[in-house]
Motif scaffolding. Structure first.
Motif, short mmCIF file in Angstrom:
data_model
loop_
_atom_site.label_atom_id
_atom_site.label_comp_id
_atom_site.label_asym_id
_atom_site.label_seq_id
_atom_site.Cartn_x
_atom_site.Cartn_y
_atom_site.Cartn_z
N GLY A 159 0.83 -1.20 0.00
CA GLY A 159 0.00 0.00 0.00
C GLY A 159 0.87 1.24 0.00
N LEU A 160 0.25 2.34 -0.43
CA LEU A 160 0.96 3.62 -0.46
C LEU A 160 0.77 4.28 0.91
N VAL A 161 1.86 4.45 1.63
CA VAL A 161 1.78 4.99 2.99
C VAL A 161 2.75 6.15 3.16
N THR A 162 2.26 7.24 3.74
CA THR A 162 3.10 8.40 4.03
C THR A 162 3.63 8.28 5.45
N ARG A 163 4.93 8.43 5.60
CA ARG A 163 5.60 8.34 6.91
C ARG A 163 6.60 9.48 7.02
N PRO A 164 7.04 9.80 8.23
CA PRO A 164 8.14 10.76 8.35
C PRO A 164 9.41 10.17 7.75
N ASP A 165 10.31 11.02 7.32
CA ASP A 165 11.55 10.56 6.70
C ASP A 165 12.66 10.38 7.73
N TYR A 166 12.42 10.99 8.90
CA TYR A 166 13.38 10.86 10.01
C TYR A 166 12.59 10.58 11.28
N VAL A 167 13.02 9.60 12.04
CA VAL A 167 12.33 9.24 13.29
C VAL A 167 13.38 8.97 14.37
N LYS A 168 13.14 9.55 15.55
CA LYS A 168 13.98 9.22 16.70
C LYS A 168 13.12 8.46 17.71
N VAL A 169 13.63 7.34 18.19
CA VAL A 169 12.89 6.47 19.10
C VAL A 169 13.63 6.37 20.43
N ARG A 170 12.85 6.41 21.51
CA ARG A 170 13.41 6.09 22.82
C ARG A 170 12.84 4.74 23.21
N ALA A 171 13.69 3.85 23.66
CA ALA A 171 13.24 2.49 23.98
C ALA A 171 14.14 1.90 25.06
#
Ligand code: CO
Length: 170
Positions: free
Chosen positions: A103-115
């Motif tokens: 499917g065609l999905v729009t997402r951010p191009d940069y992601v910072k995750v805390r885990a």
């Protein structure tokens, strides 16, 4: 090496909100090891615990943006939270639990995750491009959300091929 069965869309465990991991014990480590084997075997780029029937907040993401000559590696994210995003990418997305569908999905191009890592230690990790997309996709799984729920449209084979023929997503 132990492989787990990947459940497919229609199974209730893919629609539920997962609970936090509280015990960073051997059982978690076995789960993560098995998920790692299952991910590599599948040829996918990410896997979330609910996809193997475990309703806990644990996901794996394959970091594919590595310098030439270096190996891709698996990032284990326990209780992950997206703390920063930037940019936008629109492109094809698929899922091991929805085989053969893109499917065609729009997402951010940069992601910072805390885990947390498998021992409970907090850390932050950044991703761009496919890795950023994957962080979002896998963390969505923990909310019971599949890419087909948010896709602008499901892509035909021709549309999918044209994306890959063009090279990079827009
Ligand atoms: Co998925």
């Amino acid at each position: 090496m132990a492989l787990r069965n990947i459940v497919e869309k229609g199974e209730r465990c893919l629609e539920k909100r997962c609970r936090s991991v509280v015990n960073f014990d051997e059982r978690l480590h076995t789960l993560l090891d098995d998920m790692g084997d299952t991910l590599i075997e599948s040829g996918g780029v990410g896997l979330a615990a609910p996809q193997v029937g475990i309703l806990r907040r644990a996901v794996l993401v394959l970091e594919t943006n590595v310098p030439e000559g270096e190996h891709e590696y698996v990032i284990e994210l326990i209780n992950p939270e997206i703390i920063e995003t930037a940019g936008e990418q629109k492109g094809p997305e698929g899922c091991l639990s929805v085989p053969g569908v893109f499917g065609l999905v729009t997402r951010p191009d940069y992601v910072k995750v805390r885990a947390q890592d498998r021992f409970g230690q907090f850390f932050e990790v950044e991703g761009t491009g496919l890795t950023a997309r994957c962080f979002c996709h896998e963390i969505d799984h923990l909310e019971g959300r599949l890419f087909v729920d948010i896709a602008e449209k499901i892509l035909s084979n021709e549309e999918l091929n044209s994306f890959y023929a063009e090279g990079d997503e827009e």
